[in-house]
Scaffold this motif. Structure first.
Motif, PDB file in Angstrom:
ATOM      1  N   GLU A 116       0.842  -1.215   0.000  1.00  0.00           N
ATOM      2  CA  GLU A 116       0.000   0.000   0.000  1.00  0.00           C
ATOM      3  C   GLU A 116       0.866   1.250   0.000  1.00  0.00           C
ATOM      4  OE1 GLU A 116      -3.444   0.835   2.411  1.00  0.00           O
ATOM      5  OE2 GLU A 116      -3.852  -1.291   2.715  1.00  0.00           O
ATOM      6  N   ASN A 162      -2.334  -0.288  14.192  1.00  0.00           N
ATOM      7  CA  ASN A 162      -2.789  -1.406  13.350  1.00  0.00           C
ATOM      8  C   ASN A 162      -2.386  -1.273  11.883  1.00  0.00           C
ATOM      9  OD1 ASN A 162      -4.623   0.741  12.961  1.00  0.00           O
ATOM     10  ND2 ASN A 162      -6.126  -0.702  12.183  1.00  0.00           N
ATOM     11  N   PHE A 163      -2.227  -0.038  11.409  1.00  0.00           N
ATOM     12  CA  PHE A 163      -1.590   0.190  10.107  1.00  0.00           C
ATOM     13  C   PHE A 163      -0.446   1.155  10.367  1.00  0.00           C
ATOM     14  CE2 PHE A 163      -4.844  -2.175   8.131  1.00  0.00           C
ATOM     15  CZ  PHE A 163      -4.333  -2.545   6.898  1.00  0.00           C
ATOM     16  N   ARG A 296      -8.460  -4.241  12.061  1.00  0.00           N
ATOM     17  CA  ARG A 296      -8.468  -3.179  11.055  1.00  0.00           C
ATOM     18  C   ARG A 296      -9.640  -2.268  11.395  1.00  0.00           C
ATOM     19  NH1 ARG A 296      -6.633  -4.683   5.052  1.00  0.00           N
ATOM     20  NH2 ARG A 296      -5.420  -6.543   5.514  1.00  0.00           N
ATOM     21  N   CYS A 297      -9.522  -1.004  11.034  1.00  0.00           N
ATOM     22  CA  CYS A 297     -10.698  -0.154  11.241  1.00  0.00           C
ATOM     23  C   CYS A 297     -11.802  -0.568  10.291  1.00  0.00           C
ATOM     24  CB  CYS A 297     -10.347   1.321  11.133  1.00  0.00           C
ATOM     25  SG  CYS A 297      -9.555   1.742   9.618  1.00  0.00           S
ATOM     26  N   THR A 298     -11.454  -1.291   9.225  1.00  0.00           N
ATOM     27  CA  THR A 298     -12.440  -1.774   8.264  1.00  0.00           C
ATOM     28  C   THR A 298     -12.898  -3.208   8.552  1.00  0.00           C
ATOM     29  OG1 THR A 298     -10.549  -2.382   6.913  1.00  0.00           O
ATOM     30  CG2 THR A 298     -11.685  -0.339   6.315  1.00  0.00           C
ATOM     31  N   GLY A 456      -9.700  -4.113   3.263  1.00  0.00           N
ATOM     32  CA  GLY A 456      -8.786  -4.349   2.151  1.00  0.00           C
ATOM     33  C   GLY A 456      -9.002  -3.443   0.965  1.00  0.00           C
ATOM     34  N   ALA A 457      -9.312  -2.168   1.220  1.00  0.00           N
ATOM     35  CA  ALA A 457      -9.531  -1.221   0.133  1.00  0.00           C
ATOM     36  C   ALA A 457      -8.235  -0.950  -0.633  1.00  0.00           C
ATOM     37  CB  ALA A 457     -10.076   0.090   0.694  1.00  0.00           C
ATOM     38  N   PHE A 463     -10.466   7.135   1.079  1.00  0.00           N
ATOM     39  CA  PHE A 463     -10.684   6.237   2.213  1.00  0.00           C
ATOM     40  C   PHE A 463     -11.150   7.047   3.421  1.00  0.00           C
ATOM     41  CE2 PHE A 463      -9.536   4.011   6.027  1.00  0.00           C
ATOM     42  CZ  PHE A 463      -9.827   2.689   5.751  1.00  0.00           C
TER      43      PHE A 463
HETATM   44  C1  UN1 Z   1      -7.026   0.997   8.971  1.00  0.00           C
HETATM   45  O1  UN1 Z   1      -7.400  -0.058   9.481  1.00  0.00           O
HETATM   46  O2  UN1 Z   1      -6.763   1.997   9.689  1.00  0.00           O
HETATM   47  O3  UN1 Z   1      -9.049  -1.017   3.712  1.00  0.00           O
HETATM   48  C2  UN1 Z   1      -6.775   1.177   7.523  1.00  0.00           C
HETATM   49  C3  UN1 Z   1      -8.238  -1.575   4.466  1.00  0.00           C
HETATM   50  C4  UN1 Z   1      -6.813  -1.097   4.444  1.00  0.00           C
HETATM   51  C5  UN1 Z   1      -6.620   0.093   5.312  1.00  0.00           C
HETATM   52  C6  UN1 Z   1      -7.165  -0.015   6.695  1.00  0.00           C
HETATM   53  N1  UN1 Z   1      -6.446  -0.774   3.083  1.00  0.00           N
HETATM   54  O4  UN1 Z   1      -8.545  -2.487   5.223  1.00  0.00           O
END
Ligand code: UN1
Length: 506
Positions: A116, A162-163, A296-298, A456-457, A463
């Motif tokens: 990334e 986390n990232f 992950r925040c996602t 996983g974007a 974002f």
């Molecule tokens: C995060 O968890 O702060 O879309 C970012 C995603 C990753 C980025 C997550 N590309 O899960």
């Protein structure tokens, strides 16, 4: 599934040392900050934390560097980011070793994080020739209206564990081509990857002749972050972390009329419709919910599944969960590494207890894997009778709550009835339903996907999310605009002064 035995702290330390050596980064030994590894829960190195005076000096130096950087042509700024991207390519494996050591990510996800960083550099290099403003039709004869984007100033980047490197890179690659200087305050849980990534950028800065202080790293705890937040020389604070953190940062930056870009909590859901391809949905759900150990925040935290397919889907998911290899994140066979800390495991246990008290049934997982150190947990799936209080909260651990629905309207209502608004998805083969999920009265999130999970974007899109997620947008698309200031220009090339709105004067 048998778990891979984690390595010892000495083994992790040796890997980390070798990776840091290859990158060329040195560790500022001293006191104030411990570099720890969640793999064993132990300390790897004691580091010197920056003092308040160090932080202030770093911001001052970056502000000074900005004065020269802002007039460097944008494509020349792109050259710095291109060089940085090449160093990232050369040291991809080394950085991944450090991401695994400090964040506990499995090998392929750690490499993915570095990818990334590389991707955003490529994006930013292209962007360095595309910082377009608009040309606007003037209502007056002999006049031209245009807008120009100018560099903003110092960008303060506050990043989460986390990232630990990619989110900084999203911000930094874009900020640098936009002509800004950057001061980075990483999570105190991930100082080593920060030192390594920052050192590679320093090497690129030296190689391209950019001002040395155009990027500064500040290692410290919350107090160091607060200095960045409150300093009027910091034009934009880009902060990633909990909603609790954002609730403090946002108003403090606003009080001094600074700008903020907030990436806060998510409580991401997937709707699974009766027509869904359940094989594909299962794969997408398991990665989104259990991948990165739910950190992950996602991460997918809520499954809203049609009652006709709920038993089938849940059966497939519990079977997949039972086979997830948990343990040593350096082992290629492992899919679930450790949680960041014992405290995170305690928070997960408390959430499961509350879920049970609220009528939930734990279908699989939720227990701790016995290891000498480190917090290894079995990802959990919990069937809930309703969207209760605990389901509406973000618990930063692998817990997937399952709710069922009968009508599409009911699914969307459940989906949107949480305070957070980051990522969302629907699994369906019904095109009308997919489009309704993406429509104005569908998902209320910043990210809405079809037939793919919530996490996983790619970097090419913007974002970020709505509501308590904070509203900021980073990474691709036109997110760069947040890193620049816009000037609207009216140019009169006639020999008369014509006032707008037909006003006459003199
Ligand atoms: C995060 O968890 O702060 O879309 C970012 C995603 C990753 C980025 C997550 N590309 O899960």
């Amino acid at each position: 599934r048998a778990t891979a035995v984690p390595p010892t702290t000495d083994e992790v330390r040796a890997r980390v040392r070798a990776a840091l050596d290859r990158v060329g980064a040195t560790v500022p030994e001293g006191t104030g900050l411990a570099a720890r590894t969640p793999i064993t829960g132990d300390t790897l190195f004691e580091l010197r934390a920056d003092t308040a005076a160090d932080t202030d000096a770093a911001i001052g130096a970056a502000a000074e560097a900005f004065r020269a950087w802002r007039t460097t042509p944008a494509p020349a700024r792109g050259e710095l980011v291109r060089t940085f991207g090449e160093l990232l390519r050369a040291h991809k494996a080394d950085l991944a070793v450090l991401v695994t050591a400090e964040a506990g990510k499995i090998a392929s996800e750690a490499l993915g994080e570095v990818q990334e960083m590389i991707d955003i550099c490529d994006f930013a290099v292209g962007l360095s020739r595309q910082l377009y403003g608009r040309s606007i039709a003037s209502e007056r004869p002999g006049h031209r209206l245009a807008e120009t984007y100018h560099p903003l100033g110092v960008v303060g980047v506050i990043s989460a564990f986390n990232f630990p490197a990619a989110v900084w890179a999203w911000n930094t690659a874009i900020a640098l081509v936009c002509g800004d200087a950057v001061v980075w305050k990483p999570s105190e849980l991930t100082p080593l990857i920060s030192l390594a990534a920052s050192h590679l950028l320093d090497r690129a800065i030296a190689a391209t002749g950019a001002p040395a202080d155009v990027h500064r790293l500040v290692l410290g705890d919350r107090a160091a972050g607060e200095r960045v937040v409150d300093d009027p020389r910091v034009a934009l604070v880009s902060a990633t972390g909990s909603t609790r953190m954002g609730r403090e940062v946002g108003p403090r930056v606003a009080a001094r009329f600074g700008r903020s870009l907030l990436e806060l909590g998510g409580n991401n859901a997937a709707v699974v419709a009766p027509s869904a391809d359940l094989r594909l949905a299962t794969a997408g759900i398991v990665f989104a919910a259990a991948g990165t150990a739910g950190q992950r925040c996602t991460t997918l935290r809520r499954l809203i599944v049609h009652e006709d397919v709920a038993d089938d889907l849940v059966g497939r998911l519990t079977a997949a969960y039972a086979g997830l290899p948990i343990g040593d994140p350096y082992d290629d066979a492992t899919l679930v590494g450790p949680l960041i800390s014992d405290r995170a495991a305690d928070t997960m246990a408390a959430a499961l207890e509350q879920a049970r008290a609220e009528g939930g049934e734990v279908l699989v997982g939720g227990t701790r894997v016995p290891t000498p150190g480190g917090a290894y947990v079995r990802p959990a799936i919990v069937r809930m009778p309703a969207q209760t209080a605990i389901v509406r909260e973000e618990t930063f651990a692998p817990v997937l709550y399952v709710l069922t629905y009968r009508t599409f309207e009911e699914a969307v209502a459940l989906h949107n009835d949480v305070p957070q608004g980051l990522s969302s998805s629907i699994f369906t083969q019904d095109q009308r339903e997919a489009e309704r999920f993406l429509a104005a009265d569908g998902s209320d999130c910043g990210i809405a996907n079809v037939n793919i999970g919530t996490s996983g974007a790619e970097i090419g899109g913007a974002f970020g999310g709505e509501k308590e997620t904070g509203g900021g947008r980073e990474s691709g698309s036109d997110a760069w605009r947040a890193y620049m200031r816009r000037a609207t220009n009216t140019i009169n090339y006639s020999d008369t002064l014509t006032l707008a709105q037909n006003v006459s004067f003199l």
